[in-house]
Structure formats: structure tokens, C-alpha cells
Design an enzyme around this catalytic site. Structure first.
Site, PDB file in Angstrom:
ATOM      1  N   ARG A 220     -90.795  43.740 -40.561  1.00 41.96           N
ATOM      2  CA  ARG A 220     -89.516  44.209 -40.020  1.00 41.96           C
ATOM      3  C   ARG A 220     -90.385  45.262 -38.786  1.00 41.96           C
ATOM      4  O   ARG A 220     -89.956  46.463 -39.110  1.00 41.96           O
ATOM      5  CB  ARG A 220     -88.590  45.189 -40.944  1.00 41.96           C
ATOM      6  CG  ARG A 220     -87.403  43.690 -41.261  1.00 41.96           C
ATOM      7  CD  ARG A 220     -86.221  44.893 -41.921  1.00 41.96           C
ATOM      8  NE  ARG A 220     -86.106  46.023 -41.994  1.00 41.96           N
ATOM      9  CZ  ARG A 220     -84.604  46.649 -40.980  1.00 41.96           C
ATOM     10  NH1 ARG A 220     -84.328  45.028 -40.544  1.00 41.96           N
ATOM     11  NH2 ARG A 220     -84.249  47.801 -40.359  1.00 41.96           N
TER      12      ARG A 220
ATOM     13  N   ASP B 269     -81.569  53.557 -48.092  1.00 47.29           N
ATOM     14  CA  ASP B 269     -82.311  51.940 -48.167  1.00 47.29           C
ATOM     15  C   ASP B 269     -83.282  51.652 -47.932  1.00 47.29           C
ATOM     16  O   ASP B 269     -84.385  52.960 -48.335  1.00 47.29           O
ATOM     17  CB  ASP B 269     -81.928  51.617 -46.361  1.00 47.29           C
ATOM     18  CG  ASP B 269     -81.943  50.308 -46.102  1.00 47.29           C
ATOM     19  OD1 ASP B 269     -82.426  49.370 -47.402  1.00 47.29           O
ATOM     20  OD2 ASP B 269     -80.768  49.791 -45.040  1.00 47.29           O
ATOM     21  N   MET B 270     -83.958  50.750 -48.158  1.00 49.30           N
ATOM     22  CA  MET B 270     -85.195  50.236 -48.249  1.00 49.30           C
ATOM     23  C   MET B 270     -85.494  48.595 -48.503  1.00 49.30           C
ATOM     24  O   MET B 270     -85.045  48.284 -48.624  1.00 49.30           O
ATOM     25  CB  MET B 270     -85.925  51.024 -49.900  1.00 49.30           C
ATOM     26  CG  MET B 270     -87.219  50.664 -50.705  1.00 49.30           C
ATOM     27  SD  MET B 270     -87.875  48.914 -51.147  1.00 49.30           S
ATOM     28  CE  MET B 270     -87.547  48.496 -52.445  1.00 49.30           C
TER      29      MET B 270
ATOM     30  N   ASP C 154     -76.581  42.933 -48.735  1.00 49.84           N
ATOM     31  CA  ASP C 154     -75.926  42.929 -47.619  1.00 49.84           C
ATOM     32  C   ASP C 154     -74.885  41.417 -46.693  1.00 49.84           C
ATOM     33  O   ASP C 154     -75.065  41.399 -46.189  1.00 49.84           O
ATOM     34  CB  ASP C 154     -77.314  42.276 -46.361  1.00 49.84           C
ATOM     35  CG  ASP C 154     -78.362  43.152 -46.535  1.00 49.84           C
ATOM     36  OD1 ASP C 154     -78.085  44.744 -46.756  1.00 49.84           O
ATOM     37  OD2 ASP C 154     -79.434  43.371 -46.244  1.00 49.84           O
TER      38      ASP C 154
END
Length: 741
Positions: free
Chosen positions: A452, A487-488, A557
Site C-alpha cells: 500500500r 488502523d494498521m 473489513d
């Protein structure tokens, strides 16, 4: 008293009437005699007959004149190389290269309550008047000291038994009391030697968007292992497992539960020897781990929990749920109603303006939703995942008055405001990276892996943690932010700590997660009422370590309701409903493409923290009105859903049906979720049998869709059940409410 000590101080029995753990000192070694259902102790029973002293060919005795055979002993904290050839709980490398230790009993201490673990999350004795009480009689702690005289390696084993729960908390404090450095290459939190192997291991496996699916298989000779080497607990194997008798099901039977209060690399395994004995171990993964102990230094292992049931898996889960809600979660949010939220991510992704956000928030407020969460894209040059991570300053083109401005406008709608961060990560295209490229975890001379377009910051470096804390503190102190989504999204690769020498490189993974915990601690010290929802690319770090700080975690998710049935069902074995971040999301679903009714999506999501993740501006008036009714219904039932006892009724893994229910502690009320995944033509008769009710009392049962309304006894509902043959085609749901009448 829950801890009984024999007159000679050489036998220890931890019991609270529901579990017993009995140990003794034999020839200087601390051995396990029994662990399981509670057995009596009036001071007259020795239990020494449980020592295994049978001779077996090729077994060595403990010492020249010893009578005990090391390989057969059920040791509490075993070492390798002195006759025990199974995996050790501890290994310390000496300057001459030797890895041999011989830990002998020194003494013990008993104290009311439960001491905290320095720098680590852990359970506590109780919450009283909104604060943690460490010295409460709700728990009692035994500390047993062991020592290797040659090296000065010293270990204190901590055992805490809770007064009201069949759970024992375990950890070890390891010290170098010698004159030369030692390097720990293994430091297990829990070792349990069992006398037989007639068990099955239930593991919780998966991957992104399909986390924590139960997998059950018999123990067999050799090692069955789940682990993580990613720097986080991860979605692939959860740091929890059940060791159950083959005939154990949801309602009857014996089982042990193992849970790790830790968020980094772990190792959980069962080792069965060829004589049919089992060794269970849970702790930091020893692969790549090497912690240097200079003389006088100590190392504290994370905490592991051992739970027991002889009443089936539902009872075991309920025990662990109470441990989380009453002995692990921060008092500020323990057993407190969570706000119903809306998150803008699936509505806008990176494509938003402040006016678009406010339009969405206004509709949410009209529906009674109490919290608006601004997700990724509000900071720096962040218009995609290629840039901006690490630059925690609001983008003025998107938010002209910054975070304070939009928070003020959201508050003006009668809503709280929440904000997304990914504090552990950085993009190469960011001001933070350009100023501090050395803060990224990377191995000198090696090509860096990337995911990402982002890299992992070295949270083992206190300077990094300080810098991130200062930026987050500036945002949170300058605006009315009630909630943070943490988040991570990627794991550690090319692990190397540029701030430490070669002899300390094996410490990076553990120091990293200690750095993460320290940031949590500092934020809560500054903002004690803040909610931080743990999120790690969904459920990639859903563990007891994170839940010690976060009252809830984003379960996955994957927001598809059918998929969430499986994910939330498996998660429920160790995690209560109140911890499972669960939202009604857009349809067709962005992860599966499946379309489900608004009613079905809400009927699944309400067995979680509950919220919405969709573009309300694209909905018609009827759907908006239905969302308003759903929010009002959830709020009316939130205490029952989040604090009731959960019973799993039908597993979703045959892809046909699923069901679960929550029952009030006094058994006066219950709520049931009943689901059809795939419809069956010409469906056979179906009855849903409930659990946990008072069989002698009568209940008014009605479904929220008006299809069922009757008065039935608890006994009838549990034994005969509710006829739900008419429920659904594909993806159908029905919610029942029960009240004593």
C-alpha cells in the site's frame, strides 16, 4: 482463600470451587500434579500420588541419586537439556554458548489482588467506583521463585486466580542475578503439562476478510502449532485456542481455553509425546527472539490466561467474555454503552469535501446516530494511499477550518466526532519520511518490501513514539474528538532496529509492540474518556492486548452480513459482543458483491457494537426511516446485547442457517438472532432451540417482523424450540425478543 499452601510449603493448590491447579516441589523442581475441575482441599489430602515416577527406558533421573524421571515429569516451567527433551518454557544462552539451565525452587509469596505488569497490558482484580483496584480480594496471586545457581538466572512465576471465574492468569518475571550477560531466546508465559492427549484443538484461522473461523482436529503425536511472525497477532491465526475433550460441544463437556494478552509475534502449540502426555505452551514466538539481560536486568513476559469448563464451550466463552468486560477493559468504557456511529469510508473513500461530510452527518443525526467518524484522507497530501501517512495535519483544501472546525460543525448537529489515524505507518511521499527516513524499519543493504505504498515506523525507537504522540496530541487537544479509529494496514518486513547494536536485534519485535502500548498509555493519560477502536486492516490485531486499551475492535473489513455471521460467530469464542465493531454497510457489498436487505444487515450488525458505513445521501425516505427505527431498537436493547450471556445456537459453516442469542444475567430477558443463509426449496420442518433460559418461567416471545408472538415456558423454548420453517429465502433474518411474563 483461593490459594492453599501445605504445612511444609512444598505444595500449592489454587482453587475457587470451579477450577483447581495443584503444584508441588519434588527434588527441587516445581511440578504440576493436577489441573482441571475443582477438587477439595481440607489440608489432609497430599495429592503427591499424582507424581509420575515410572521408569522408562532411556529416561534420565533428576540428579545422580534422583527418583524422578525428567522426561515424565509435568514441569511448571521446564528447561531443555537436563533429561527433558520436549520444548522448554525458557532458554537462556550464556557467554560460553551453553543453553542449559536448571531452575530449582527457592520460595513463594502470596498476596491479595493482582499486580500490574510493567509496560504490558494485563488483567486486573476488579473495577470499583470507576477505577482499577489491584489489591482487591476478588483475585489472589501466588509468586513462586526459581533459580539456576550456576548462572544466576532467576524466574518468578506468577499465578493469579480470580475469585469468581475458572481462570488462572500466568506470566513470568525473568532476571539475571549473575555476573555475566545472558540472552533469552525463549520466554514462555504459560506452560501446562497434561497427563493425557485425549483432546481436540480448536484453532481460529483465516485471512483478511475471513478472520477467526474455528478449525477443530484431534491432538496427535508431535506438535500442533499456530503462530505469527508478522509483528502482530494477525488474521491468519488468532492467539487463542480451545483444548476440548472429543465429546465436548456447546452445552456439555470439558475444555481448556488459552488466551494471550499480547499483540505481537506469538507461539501457541500442543506437543504430544509418544507416551500420550500433552504439553501446552503459549508465549512470545521464539523465532528471531533474543533478549539480552545484563547483570541485574529483568524481562517480563506478557500475560497468558488459562480458562476451564466442564459445562461446554458456551460456558467457556461466557467466562472469557466476563474476564474481558470485568477484568481487562479500561474502567472508562467497561460495560458502558457504546455510541452508534456512522463512518464515511464506504460512502466516499478518498473523494470527499467538508460539505459532503456534513450532508452525510445531517442525515445520520436525523436517524439518531450519535457519532460521526471521518476516515482516511483528511490530512497532509492524502488523496490516495500513495502519500501523506505520517503528516497528521489537516488538509486545508478539504477542511478549511481544520479538525477543530469540522468537529465543531458535527457537534452542532448533536453528534460526537471521531477521526481515523494510522500512527504506526508512513508513506515515502510525506514530510515525515523526508525529514526522518531513518525512522522506517529497514535492513541496511536490503531491498525494502512495500505494501500500500507504506512502511512501518520503528516504534522500538522512543523518539518515533514521542513524535507521533505529539502530533496526535496536538490534533486531539485542539478539537473535540471523542473517538479514534486506530488502523494498521501492513506487517513488519526486513526487521532491523537502526538504534541498537547487533546483540539487540532480536529485541525489535517485542520492543515495537511495547512502543505501541506506550502510545496508547500516553494518549489515555491525556484523554481518559477517549474511545480508541482498534483496527488493523480489519481484524488483523484483534486480541486481548489491544482490548486492554480499546473497548472495541473492527472485527473485519468484510462487512457483508452473510460473511459476518461466520466471522462474528468464530470471534465470539473468546470475545464478547460488546467488543466486535460491526456496521450496516452498503449494498451490493464492496467485498463480495452480494446484496442483502437492510433488515438482514442490521440483524447481524446489532450483535456487535453497531453502526453504519454507507452513503445515506443515496437512500430514499423509506430506508432512512428504517435506519432510524433500527438505531432506536438497538439502543433499547444495547445493554442486553452487550452485557448479556451469549449462546451460540447454530453454526453458520454449512452455509444454510445460523443463530445466536443474548440472555440477561437474571434470565428475565433475551434477544435472538435467527438467520437463513441459503434458502432451501420445500424446506423440512425447522425448530430453533434456545439456551440459557429459566425453564420454569414463562416468556412472552415476539419477533420484530410480526411473524411470531406467543407465550411459552423456558423449558419448552429450550427443548421444543421455535418453529422457524417459514424463515426466509436467501439472506433472511428474524430477531426475537423474550420477556418474562
Amino acid at each position: 482463600m483461593t490459594i492453599h499452601i501445605s504445612g511444609d510449603g512444598l505444595r500449592f493448590h489454587l482453587t475457587n470451587g470451579r477450577i483447581s491447579h495443584i503444584m508441588a516441589v519434588a527434588e527441587g523442581k516445581l511440578v504440576n500434579l493436577y489441573t482441571g475441575a475443582a477438587v477439595p482441599d481440607d489440608g489432609t489430602v497430599d495429592y503427591g500420588y499424582l507424581l509420575d515416577d515410572r521408569f522408562r527406558v532411556q529416561s534420565s533421573t533428576i540428579g545422580e541419586d534422583g527418583e524422578r524421571y525428567a522426561e515424565q515429569q509435568r514441569l511448571e516451567y521446564p528447561e531443555f537439556g537436563c533429561g527433558d527433551y520436549r520444548h522448554p518454557a525458557i532458554e537462556a544462552v550464556q557467554e560460553n554458548g551453553s543453553r542449559i539451565s536448571d531452575l530449582r525452587y527457592v520460595g513463594y509469596m502470596v498476596a491479595d489482588g493482582k499486580p500490574p505488569l510493567p509496560g504490558l497490558p494485563a488483567t486486573f482484580a476488579e473495577i470499583r467506583d470507576g477505577r482499577i483496584v489491584d489489591d482487591s480480594p476478588a483475585a489472589e496471586t501466588l509468586a513462586i521463585s526459581l533459580r539456576d545457581d550456576l548462572t544466576g538466572l532467576s524466574v518468578r512465576l506468577f499465578y493469579t486466580i480470580f475469585r469468581d471465574e475458572p481462570v488462572i492468569a500466568r506470566s513470568a518475571d525473568i532476571a539475571n542475578r549473575g555476573d555475566a550477560p545472558l540472552t533469552l531466546t525463549r520466554a514462555t508465559s504459560l506452560n501446562l503439562d497434561l497427563p493425557d492427549a485425549d483432546y481436540e484443538m480448536i484453532e481460529f484461522t483465516g485471512a483478511w476478510a475471513r478472520e477467526r473461523i474455528p478449525h477443530r482436529q484431534p491432538l496427535h503425536p508431535g506438535i500442533q502449532q499456530i503462530e505469527s511472525l508478522r509483528g502482530a497477532s494477525g488474521p491468519y491465526f488468532s492467539p487463542n485456542a480451545v483444548i476440548a475433550r472429543p465429546d465436548t460441544n456447546e452445552d456439555v463437556g470439558e475444555a481448556f481455553g488459552l488466551a494471550f494478552v499480547y499483540s505481537g509475534n506469538f507461539d501457541l502449540h500442543a506437543e504430544v509425546d509418544t507416551y500420550g502426555a500433552t504439553r501446552l505452551q503459549l508465549g512470545i514466538n521464539p523465532f528471531g527472539f533474543a533478549w539480552r539481560l545484563e547483570p541485574g536486568e529483568t524481562f517480563q513476559t506478557p500475560e497468558a490466561l488459562l480458562g476451564y469448563t466442564d459445562r461446554g464451550l458456551n460456558a467457556l466463552s461466557q467466562t472469557f467474555h466476563r474476564i474481558v468486560l470485568d477484568h481487562l477493559q479500561r474502567p472508562a468504557w467497561a460495560r458502558r454503552e457504546r455510541p452508534v456511529l456512522i463512518n464515511n469510508w464506504e460512502a466516499t473513500y478518498f473523494d470527499f469535501t467538508e460539505e459532503k461530510l456534513l450532508e452525510l452527518a445531517a442525515l445520520a443525526a436525523k436517524a439518531g446516530i450519535g457519532l460521526f467518524v471521518l476516515d482516511d484522507g483528511w490530512f497532509g497530501a492524502r488523496t490516495s494511499n500513495r502519500a501523506g501517512l505520517g503528516d497528521w495535519i489537516a488538509n486545508p483544501r478539504r477542511l478549511p477550518e481544520g479538525i477543530a472546525g469540522i468537529a465543531r460543525r458535527i457537534n452542532g448537529l448533536g453528534m460526537d466526532f471521531g477521526l481515523w489515524f494510522e500512527p504506526e505507518m508512513v508513506n515515502e511521499d510525506s514530510d515525515l519520511y523526508r525529514a526522518h527516513p531513518d525512522w522506517v524499519i529497514a535492513t541496511p543493504g536490503r531491498t525494502r518490501s512495500v505494501y500500500r505504498h507504506q512502511y512501518v515506523l520503528n516504534f522500538a525507537n522512543p523518539d518515533v513514539v514521542d513524535a507521533i504522540y505529539e502530533r496526535m496530541h496536538a490534533i486531539l487537544s485542539g478539537a473535540n474528538v471523542a473517538y479514534v479509529k486506530w488502523d494498521m494496514n501492513r506487517f513488519i518486513t526486513e526487521a532491523f532496529d537502526a538504534t541498537r547494536g547487533a546483540e539487540r536485534q532480536g529485541e525489535l519485535m517485542h520492543r515495537y509492540i511495547i512502543g505501541v502500548y506506550s502510545l496508547y498509555e500516553r494518549l489515555f493519560a491525556a484523554f481518559p474518556e477517549l474511545i480508541i477502536e482498534g483496527c488493523a486492516s480489519g481484524g488483523s490485531r484483534f486480541d486481548y492486548g489491544i482490548l486492554a486499551y480499546s473497548p472495541q475492535a473492527w472485527t473485519s473489513d468484510d462487512t457483508d452480513a452473510v460473511e459476518r455471521l461466520s466471522i462474528q460467530y468464530g470471534t465470539s469464542y473468546f470475545f464478547p459482543v460488546a467488543t466486535m465493531g460491526s456496521h450496516v454497510s452498503i449494498t451490493p457489498n464492496h467485498q463480495t458483491g452480494r446484496s442483502e436487505s437492510l433488515a438482514m444487515r442490521a440483524a447481524v450488525a446489532m450483535f456487535g457494537t453497531f453502526g453504519y458505513e454507507m452513503d445515506l445521501t443515496a437512500l430514499g425516505e423509506d430506508d432512512l426511516a428504517e435506519i432510524g427505527r433500527q438505531v432506536a431498537f438497538f439502543r433499547a436493547q444495547a445493554d442486553l446485547l452487550h452485557n448479556g450471556d451469549l449462546y451460540r445456537l447454530r453454526a453458520p459453516y454449512d452455509h444454510r442457517q445460523a443463530a445466536w442469542m443474548c440472555v440477561a444475567a437474571d434470565r428475565s430477558r433475551a434477544i435472538v438472532g435467527d438467520y437463513v443463509i441459503l434458502g432451501v426449496p420445500n424446506r423440512p420442518k425447522s425448530r430453533l432451540r434456545l439456551r440459557g433460559l429459566d425453564e420454569a418461567r414463562r416468556y412472552r416471545v415476539h419477533s420484530t417482523d410480526g411473524a411470531f408472538d406467543a407465550v411459552r415456558s423456558g423449558g419448552e423454548l429450550m427443548r421444543v424450540g421455535i418453529d422457524d420453517t417459514d424463515l426466509g429465502p436467501d439472506s433472511a433474518a428474524r430477531v426475537y425478543l423474550l420477556d418474562v411474563c
